[in-house]
Design a protein around this motif. Structure first.
Motif, short mmCIF file in Angstrom:
data_model
loop_
_atom_site.label_atom_id
_atom_site.label_comp_id
_atom_site.label_asym_id
_atom_site.label_seq_id
_atom_site.Cartn_x
_atom_site.Cartn_y
_atom_site.Cartn_z
N ASN A 31 0.34 0.68 -6.99
CA ASN A 31 1.63 1.35 -6.87
C ASN A 31 1.79 1.94 -5.48
OD1 ASN A 31 4.11 2.28 -7.67
ND2 ASN A 31 3.32 4.05 -8.74
N ILE A 32 0.73 2.53 -4.95
CA ILE A 32 0.77 3.10 -3.59
C ILE A 32 0.99 1.99 -2.57
CG2 ILE A 32 -0.67 4.18 -1.81
CD1 ILE A 32 0.29 6.22 -3.74
N PHE A 33 0.24 0.89 -2.67
CA PHE A 33 0.37 -0.20 -1.70
C PHE A 33 1.75 -0.85 -1.75
CE2 PHE A 33 -4.45 -0.67 -2.09
CZ PHE A 33 -4.67 0.13 -0.98
N SER A 34 2.34 -0.92 -2.93
CA SER A 34 3.67 -1.54 -3.03
C SER A 34 4.74 -0.67 -2.40
CB SER A 34 4.02 -1.80 -4.50
OG SER A 34 4.25 -0.59 -5.18
N LYS A 35 4.51 0.61 -2.29
CA LYS A 35 5.50 1.51 -1.69
C LYS A 35 5.39 1.59 -0.16
CE LYS A 35 5.92 4.39 -5.73
NZ LYS A 35 7.18 4.12 -6.26
N LEU A 36 4.42 0.90 0.42
CA LEU A 36 4.30 0.90 1.88
C LEU A 36 5.45 0.14 2.54
CD1 LEU A 36 0.48 0.44 2.42
CD2 LEU A 36 1.86 2.48 2.86
#
Length: 89
Positions: A31-36
Motif C-alpha cells: 500500500n505504501i509503495f503504490s502511493k509513491l
C-alpha cells in the motif's frame, strides 16, 4: 520466482487488510509503495466523496509515505542481504 512472491504477498496483504481497520492497512508495504506515484486529482475526489458521504477517509502525507517506503526498502534489502550472506552466494 519474484512474480510469484509479489502476487502471493499482494493476495495476503489484501485479505489481511480487509479484516483490519483502514488506519492500520495504510502502513502495509504494498500500500505504501503504490502511493509513491500519486493519482492526479485524487485529493479532490476524496474530498468530494467525504462531503457526499460524511465519512472521513484516512490519508497519509507524502513525506510520511516516503519515509515508510525508505524504511521498507531498507528492511527488505537487509533481509535479502542476510539471506544471501548465509547461503554464501
Amino acid at each position: 520466482m519474484f512474480n510469484f512472491f509479489f502476487v502471493l504477498s499482494f493476495l495476503f496483504e489484501t485479505i489481511i487488510g480487509a479484516f483490519l481497520p483502514k488506519i492500520i492497512y495504510l502502513y502495509f508495504p504494498l500500500n505504501i509503495f503504490s502511493k509513491l506515484t500519486p493519482i492526479p486529482f485524487f485529493d479532490q475526489f476524496i474530498r468530494m466523496a467525504e462531503k457526499q458521504s460524511g465519512e472521513v477517509v484516512p490519508r497519509m502525507d507524502m513525506y510520511a509515505i516516503i519515509l515508510f517506503a525508505i524504511f521498507y526498502m531498507t528492511l527488505f534489502f537487509v533481509i535479502a542481504y542476510q539471506a544471501l550472506k548465509r547461503r554464501d552466494l
